[in-house]
Write a protein that holds these residues in place. Structure first.
Motif: not given
Ligand SMILES: Nc1ncnc2c1ncn2[C@@H]1O[C@H](COP(=O)(O)OP(=O)(O)O)[C@@H](O)[C@H]1O
Ligand SMILES: Nc1ncnc2c1ncn2[C@@H]1O[C@H](COP(=O)(O)OP(=O)(O)O)[C@@H](O)[C@H]1O
Ligand SMILES: [Mg+2]
Ligand SMILES: [Mg+2]
Lengths: 284, 269
Positions: A191-196, A218, A221, A224-225, A263, A265-267
C-alpha cells in the motif's frame, strides 16, 4: 556523491532460446554511478528483470547472453568482469558486492524459520569467521536499520505484515554491505503508505551507507521522485536515459512521453484523462 | 432515475480461530444513475466487501441495501432482475472470463438470459456491444479470452457487463491488473460509456489520481469506516481527514515534486 562509475554495462543482450527465440534484452549499454539511484522503468515484459538477472549472472537456460559485458568497478580499484567469474567467485560476489531484492521477495522468506535465523544464515555462509554473538548483534542491528526493530528478531514471517517482510528482505540484501543493491519492484505489492515509508528508508540508508541502487518498477511517477537518473526500457532496449528532472521536463523519446502520459496527475491538471473526449486506443 | 442506497451497513466476517472481523462499520452512501463515485482505501479497508454486498455475493450483517427504495431480493427471479440492473466489473478479466468459450458466447449469454433483444437480433447486438467498447467485432468475436491482450479482455468484460443494459456499474479495481500504458484507455472508455448511457458507476480503486479524474465524488474508506467524502477535487486537493491527507501525501506526485519555476513538464503524448 562522486561521479565515479560503479558498473559499466556494454552492448548487453539476452535471448530466451525458445521457439521462436525472444530477444528480451537488446544491446543495452549503461553506466551506473557510485552512490546513485538509477530507476529502470518500463512496462511488464520489456526486459527489466532479465537485465537485472543478466548483470548478476543469475540467468538460467533457456536464457543466453548473446552479446556484451557487465564490468563492476570495485571500490578497491579492481575491475571485475562479471562474465569471467567462476561459479564460486560469482556466489561470493553476489552477496558481498551486489545484492538483489527479488520481485515478490517478501513472500520468499522461509515460512518455518525465524527472521533472525534467516539473517544469521547469511552471515554463517558468507562471514564464517563471525562468532554467534556477533552474528546476532549484526542481525538485530540490521532489523533496526530497516525499521522492523530488533524485537522482531525471533518472529516468524507470518507474524509480520507484508511491508515488514519486505523490509526484512532489504535487511538481508544489505547484510554484507554491498556496493550495489538491485531492487525489482520492491514496493509494487504494498500500500502507498507502506511504500512511502520504505522509499524514505531506502533513501536514508543510501545517504548513510553510500551504496548504489538500481530500482526497477513500471511506476514512473514514483521513479521520478526517488531516482537520480532514469532509464526507460521498451522491447529490450533502453530508449532513453537521463536525469529524473530531464525525463520529467523534456523527455525526448516518444515512448517516454507516452509512458508519462499514462499516469494522470494527482494534484495537477487532467492531462490525458479527458472525460467524454476523444482518445487514442492504446491496445488494439 | 435509479437510486441505490447503502444504509448503515455493517459486515462481520467470521474468522476461524480469531472470532469476528468487522470489515464494514456503519457505512452509508447513495449511488444514482449518471453519478460517478470513487471508493478509495488501502487493501483490507473493505472496498471489495462493499462491492460484494452490492451484488449480493455477500450478505450484510446489519443495515440495508435498497434499490429505488426496495430491499435487494435475496434469491430467484428478483435477484436476477436486480443483478441485471446493477452489474459488476472485476479486477481480473482473465479470471472472470471462461477460457473455453468464445467472446461471442460470453456476450450472447446475458443477452439471451435477460432477453435484452429478440433472438434474431442477438448477433447484431453482440457486434454493437463490441464496437461500443472499441473492439473490432470481426477480429475478436470468434476468439477465446487467452487469445486477447489484457486490455482487450477487460473491454470484453465491460461489454458483457453492459449487455444487460444496467443502470449501475460496480467496477472493482477494473484496471489495476492491466499494463500501465493501456489503463487510461480503458478508464477513458468507461468514462465515455458512463456518459453515453447515464450510468451510475462506483469506481473502486487504491489509486487516488485516477479516482480524482474519473469520478464526481470520492469516498475514503479506512478500516471499514468512511472517514471522508466529497467532491473529487476537494478530497484530493484539500483533504480534511488525517488519513486522507496521509494517503495523498504518500502517493507519488511528480508534479508537486518538481514544482518550481524552472520550467514546464514534458509535453505528454
Ligand atoms: N523463461 C523464459 N522463457 C521465455 N521467455 C521469457 C522467459 N522469461 C521471460 N521471458 C520473456 O522475456 C521478456 C522480458 O521478460 P522480463 O525480463 O520478465 O520483463 P519485465 O521484468 O520487464 O516484466 C518477456 O517477453 C518475457 O515473456
Ligand atoms: N470471506 C472473508 N472471510 C473473512 N474475512 C474476510 C473475508 N473477505 C474479506 N475479509 C476481510 O475483510 C477485510 C476487508 O476486505 P476487502 O473488502 O477485501 O478489502 P479491500 O477490497 O479494501 O482490500 C479484510 O481485513 C479482509 O481480510
Ligand atoms: Mg519483472
Ligand atoms: Mg479488494
Amino acid at each position: 556523491m562522486t561521479t565515479d562509475t560503479l558498473l559499466t554495462v556494454a552492448d548487453f543482450s539476452v535471448v530466451y532460446d525458445v521457439e521462436p527465440p525472444v530477444e528480451a534484452v537488446s544491446h543495452v549499454s549503461l553506466e551506473l554511478r557510485r552512490g546513485e539511484i538509477l530507476g529502470l522503468a518500463g512496462e511488464s515484459g520489456c526486459g527489466k528483470t532479465t537485465l537485472a538477472y543478466g548483470i548478476q549472472r543469475l540467468l538460467k537456460p533457456p536464457a543466453v547472453i548473446t552479446s556484451g559485458s557487465a564490468v563492476f568497478h570495485d571500490e578497491s580499484g579492481e575491475d571485475v568482469d562479471i562474465n569471467s567469474l567462476t561459479i564460486d567467485e560469482m556466489r561470493a560476489f553476489r552477496w558481498n558486492k551486489v545484492s538483489m531484492v527479488f520481485q515478490g521477495a517478501m513472500n520468499s522468506l522461509n515460512p518455518v524459520a525465524r527472521v533472525g535465523d534467516q539473517l544469521d544464515d547469511v552471515f554463517t555462509t558468507h562471514r564464517p569467521s563471525l562468532k554467534k554473538a556477533e552474528r546476532t548483534d549484526e542481525g538485530k542491528r540490521l532489523l533496526d536499520l530497516v525499521g522492523v526493530g530488533r524485537d522482531r528478531y525471533r518472529s516468524y514471517p507470518h507474524e509480520l505484515s507484508g511491508g515488514m517482510r519486505q523490509r526484512v528482505m532489504i535487511a538481508m540484501a544489505m547484510a554484507l554491505k554491498p556496493q550495489l543493491m538491485i531492487m525489482d519492484e520492491p514496493t509494487t505489492a504494498l500500500d502507498v503508505l507502506v511504500q512511502r515509508e520504505i522509499l524514505i528508508q531506502i533513501s536514508q540508508l543510501r545517504e548513510q551507507l553510500g551504496f548504489s541502487v538500481i530500482f526497477i518498477t513500471h511506476d514512473l511517477p514514483l521513479l521520478l521522485e526517488i531516482s537520480d537518473r532514469i532509464a526507460v526500457m521498451k522491447d529490450g532496449k533502453i530508449v532513453e536515459l537521463a536525469p529524473a528532472a530531464t525525463i520529467y521536463r523534456q523527455a525526448e523519446h516518444e515512448y517516454t512521453r507516452r509512458l508519462l502520459g499514462s499516469f494522470p496527475s494527482l494534484t495537477g491538471d487532467r492531462g490525458d484523462f479527458i472525460r467524454g473526449g476523444q482518445h487514442e486506443e492504446g491496445d488494439q | 432515475m435509479t437510486t441505490l442506497d447503502f444504509r448503515h451497513v455493517t459486515k462481520q466476517y467470521k474468522v476461524r480461530g480469531a472470532g469476528d472481523m468487522l470489515a464494514l462499520d456503519d457505512v452509508s452512501f447513495t449511488l444514482t444513475s449518471g453519478q460517478t463515485i470513487a471508493l478509495v482505501g488501502q487493501s483490507g479497508s473493505g472496498k471489495s466487501t462493499i462491492a460484494k454486498i452490492l451484488t449480493q455475493l455477500e450478505r450484510e450483517t446489519s443495515g440495508e441495501v435498497l434499490l429505488d427504495g426496495e430491499p435487494i431480493p435475496r434469491r430467484g427471479k428478483g435477484l436476477r432482475a436486480y443483478r441485471q440492473r446493477v452489474r459488476m466489473v472485476f479486477q481480473d478479466p482473465f479470471a472472470s472470463l471462461n477460457p473455453y468459450h468464445t467472446i461471442r458466447h460470453h456476450l450472447e449469454r446475458p443477452l439471451r438470459l435477460d432477453k435484452v433483444v429478440p433472438g434474431d437480433q442477438v448477433e447484431d447486438e453482440v457486434r454493437s456491444l463490441l464496437k461500443r467498447v472499441r473492439l473490432e467485432p470481426d477480429a475478436v468475436v470468434d476468439r477465446r479470452p487467452h487469445e486477447l491482450s489484457g486490455g482487450q479482455r477487460q473491454r470484453v468484460a465491460i461489454a458483457r457487463a453492459l449487455a444487460s443494459r444496467p443502470e449501475l456499474l460496480i467496477a472493482d479495481e477494473p484496471v489495476s491488473m492491466l499494463d500501465v500504458s493501456i489503463r487510461l484507455g480503458v478508464l477513458n472508455l468507461l468514462a465515455d460509456l458512463q456518459r453515453e448511457s447515464n450510468l451510475g458507476v462506483l469506481y473502486i480503486t487504491h489509486d487516488l489520481a485516477t479516482a480524482r479524474h474519473f469520478s464526481d465524488e470520492i469516498m475514503v474508506l479506512h478500516h471499514g469506516v468512511v472517514v471522508e467524502r466529497g467532491p473529487a477535487d476537494d478530497v484530493i486537493l484539500n483533504p480534511q481527514h488525517d488519513y486522507t491527507r496521509a494517503l495523498r501525501d504518500a502517493s507519488p506526485d511528480p508534479d508537486k515534486h518538481f514544482a518550481d519555476p524552472a520550467g514546464p513538464a514534458t509535453p505528454r503524448s
